[in-house]
Design a protein around this motif. Structure first.
Motif, mmCIF file in Angstrom:
data_model
loop_
_atom_site.group_PDB
_atom_site.id
_atom_site.type_symbol
_atom_site.label_atom_id
_atom_site.label_comp_id
_atom_site.label_asym_id
_atom_site.label_seq_id
_atom_site.Cartn_x
_atom_site.Cartn_y
_atom_site.Cartn_z
ATOM 1 N N GLU A 1 -35.059 18.824 -28.457
ATOM 2 C CA GLU A 1 -36.244 19.596 -28.846
ATOM 3 C C GLU A 1 -36.253 19.845 -30.348
ATOM 4 N N LYS A 2 -35.058 20.111 -30.895
ATOM 5 C CA LYS A 2 -34.950 20.323 -32.339
ATOM 6 C C LYS A 2 -35.341 19.049 -33.093
ATOM 7 N N MET A 3 -34.907 17.900 -32.582
ATOM 8 C CA MET A 3 -35.281 16.633 -33.215
ATOM 9 C C MET A 3 -36.788 16.433 -33.181
ATOM 10 N N GLU A 4 -37.416 16.797 -32.059
ATOM 11 C CA GLU A 4 -38.869 16.684 -31.956
ATOM 12 C C GLU A 4 -39.547 17.567 -33.003
ATOM 13 N N GLN A 5 -39.023 18.769 -33.194
ATOM 14 C CA GLN A 5 -39.594 19.679 -34.179
ATOM 15 C C GLN A 5 -39.474 19.135 -35.603
ATOM 16 N N LEU A 6 -38.422 18.345 -35.853
ATOM 17 C CA LEU A 6 -38.258 17.760 -37.185
ATOM 18 C C LEU A 6 -39.446 16.882 -37.555
ATOM 19 N N SER A 7 -40.048 16.256 -36.554
ATOM 20 C CA SER A 7 -41.173 15.355 -36.837
ATOM 21 C C SER A 7 -42.415 16.118 -37.298
ATOM 22 N N TRP A 8 -42.439 17.437 -37.080
ATOM 23 C CA TRP A 8 -43.601 18.241 -37.483
ATOM 24 C C TRP A 8 -43.508 18.668 -38.948
ATOM 25 N N VAL A 9 -42.343 18.483 -39.557
ATOM 26 C CA VAL A 9 -42.118 18.986 -40.917
ATOM 27 C C VAL A 9 -42.366 17.873 -41.928
ATOM 28 N N ILE B 1 -42.412 16.076 -45.549
ATOM 29 C CA ILE B 1 -41.521 16.133 -46.703
ATOM 30 C C ILE B 1 -42.085 15.284 -47.837
ATOM 31 N N ASP B 2 -41.563 15.526 -49.048
ATOM 32 C CA ASP B 2 -41.932 14.701 -50.188
ATOM 33 C C ASP B 2 -40.656 14.210 -50.863
ATOM 34 N N ASP B 3 -40.820 13.513 -51.966
ATOM 35 C CA ASP B 3 -39.663 12.925 -52.646
ATOM 36 C C ASP B 3 -38.675 13.978 -53.129
ATOM 37 N N SER B 4 -39.166 15.162 -53.480
ATOM 38 C CA SER B 4 -38.255 16.198 -53.975
ATOM 39 C C SER B 4 -37.283 16.638 -52.885
ATOM 40 N N ILE B 5 -37.744 16.679 -51.632
ATOM 41 C CA ILE B 5 -36.867 17.055 -50.517
ATOM 42 C C ILE B 5 -35.872 15.937 -50.228
ATOM 43 N N LYS B 6 -36.336 14.697 -50.292
ATOM 44 C CA LYS B 6 -35.433 13.567 -50.111
ATOM 45 C C LYS B 6 -34.330 13.596 -51.164
ATOM 46 N N ASP B 7 -34.733 13.824 -52.409
ATOM 47 C CA ASP B 7 -33.751 13.872 -53.501
ATOM 48 C C ASP B 7 -32.763 15.015 -53.307
ATOM 49 N N THR C 1 -32.919 20.743 -40.209
ATOM 50 C CA THR C 1 -33.358 21.804 -39.303
ATOM 51 C C THR C 1 -33.697 23.083 -40.064
ATOM 52 N N GLU C 2 -33.061 23.291 -41.209
ATOM 53 C CA GLU C 2 -33.424 24.463 -42.027
ATOM 54 C C GLU C 2 -34.851 24.360 -42.552
ATOM 55 N N LEU C 3 -35.380 23.140 -42.624
ATOM 56 C CA LEU C 3 -36.755 22.951 -43.103
ATOM 57 C C LEU C 3 -37.790 23.418 -42.070
ATOM 58 N N ILE C 4 -37.377 23.508 -40.808
ATOM 59 C CA ILE C 4 -38.330 23.850 -39.743
ATOM 60 C C ILE C 4 -38.950 25.216 -39.977
ATOM 61 N N ASN C 5 -38.112 26.168 -40.377
ATOM 62 C CA ASN C 5 -38.609 27.543 -40.581
ATOM 63 C C ASN C 5 -38.753 27.905 -42.048
#
Length: 270
Positions: A163-171, A173-179, A265-269
Motif C-alpha cells: 500500500e505504501k508503494m502504491e501511495q508513492l505513485s501519487w507523489v 517529483i522534480d529534478d531537485s528531489i531526484k538530486d 515514503t517521507e515525501l508522502i506526507n
C-alpha cells in the motif's frame, strides 16, 4: 532446491594456550570455518531450528519453500517461501516471498520479512519487519516459536508495504528531489554538491544512479514510485550484480534500498 546440510558448533577460544574467558567461537560443523567470536551470553539459533521454523511456516501458510541460502560462507542464512497470491502496484505485478533470516556473526537476529521482485524489470527489494525479529539472547528459542504464531502480522505488514508503494505513485517529483536522493545515497559533501572534488568512482556511481532513475521514471512516471524503483534497478542490475544475494537483503545494496525507501515514503506526507 538448496538445503542447509550443516549446522554450528560452539567452542572455547584460546590465546597463548589459555582459554579466553567470557567468549566463545562459533564454527561450521562441516568444514570448521570460524563464523564469529562472541560473548558467552550470545545464544545463536542453530540451523536445525531455522529449518524447523521454515517448515512450520510452510505448513501454516501453504507457501512452497523456494530455497535456502547461506551468505558469506555461512555467516548468514536465508530461506524463502513463495507467496501464492500475487501483489500489484499501479497495475504492475510483483512476485514476493516470505523471507526468513538468521545470522551467526551478530549482524542480525532471527527475523521474518518480505522480499519482492517487480516482474516488469526484475528489480528486487527486501524489508525486514521489526515486529518479527528476535535477538540472540537467552530463551530466544521460545520467542522464535512465538513468531510462527504471528503469520497474520506478516500478512498485515506485507499489505501495508505494498500500500505504501502504491501511495508513492501519487507523489509527483522534480529534478531537485531526484538530486537530493542521489546526494543522500552517495553522501555528497557541500563541495561535491557544487561539482568540485568528485572522485572518478563517485562520479561514475552518480551517473549510474541517475541513469537508473531516468529509466524507471520514464516508464513509471515522475513520481516517488519511479524514483524508488530507480534505486532498486541500480542495486539489482548495476551494482555488484555478480555477487548479489537473492533479494538483496544484506550489505550496501540493502542499505541503499532502505535509505531510498525511507526518503521516498517521507515525501508522502511532505
Amino acid at each position: 532446491m538448496e538445503s542447509l546440510e550443516w549446522d554450528i558448533i560452539e567452542k572455547p577460544i584460546f590465546a597463548n594456550n589459555k582459554q579466553v574467558l567470557g567468549y566463545k567461537g562459533i564454527f561450521r560443523n562441516d568444514n570448521g570455518q570460524l563464523l564469529n567470536i562472541a560473548k558467552s551470553s550470545y545464544t545463536p539459533t542453530h540451523n536445525e531450528k531455522f529449518i524447523e521454523v521454515t517448515e512450520k511456516l510452510h505448513a501454516i501458510t501453504g507457501f512452497p519453500i523456494e530455497n535456502y541460502y547461506d551468505v558469506d560462507g555461512g555467516k548468514k542464512v536465508l530461506s524463502f517461501l513463495k507467496c501464492t497470491d500475487t501483489m500489484q502496484v499501479c497495475g504492475h505485478e510483483f512476485k514476493d516471498y516470505l523471507m526468513i533470516g538468521n545470522s551467526f556473526d551478530g549482524s542480525t537476529g532471527f527475523f521474518i520479512g518480505n522480499s519482492n521482485i517487480m516482474v516488469r524489470c526484475s528489480n528486487r527489494f527486501s524489508r525486514n519487519f521489526r515486529q518479527l525479529q528476535v535477538n540472540h539472547t537467552k530463551n530466544n528459542s521460545l520467542r522464535i516459536d512465538g513468531l510462527v504464531q504471528y503469520f497474520d502480522m506478516f500478512m498485515k505488514q506485507r499489505t501495508q508495504l505494498f500500500e505504501k508503494m502504491e501511495q508513492l505513485s501519487w507523489v509527483k517529483i522534480d529534478d531537485s528531489i531526484k538530486d537530493a536522493l542521489v546526494e543522500r545515497l552517495t553522501r555528497m559533501n557541500d563541495e561535491e554538491k557544487l561539482g568540485n572534488e568528485l572522485s572518478t568512482r563517485k562520479r561514475n556511481i552518480i551517473t549510474n544512479l541517475n541513469s537508473s532513475i531516468d529509466r524507471e521514471c520514464a516508464d513509471l512516471g515522475d513520481n516517488a514510485f519511479g524514483l524508488f524503483n530507480g534505486i532498486t534497478h541500480y542495486t539489482t542490475h548495476i551494482k555488484n550484480t555478480k555477487n548479489a544475494t537473492f533479494g538483496n537483503p544484506f550489505g550496501s545494496s540493502n542499505e541503499l534500498n532502505q535509505t531510498a525507501f525511507k526518503f521516498c515514503t517521507e515525501l508522502i506526507n511532505a
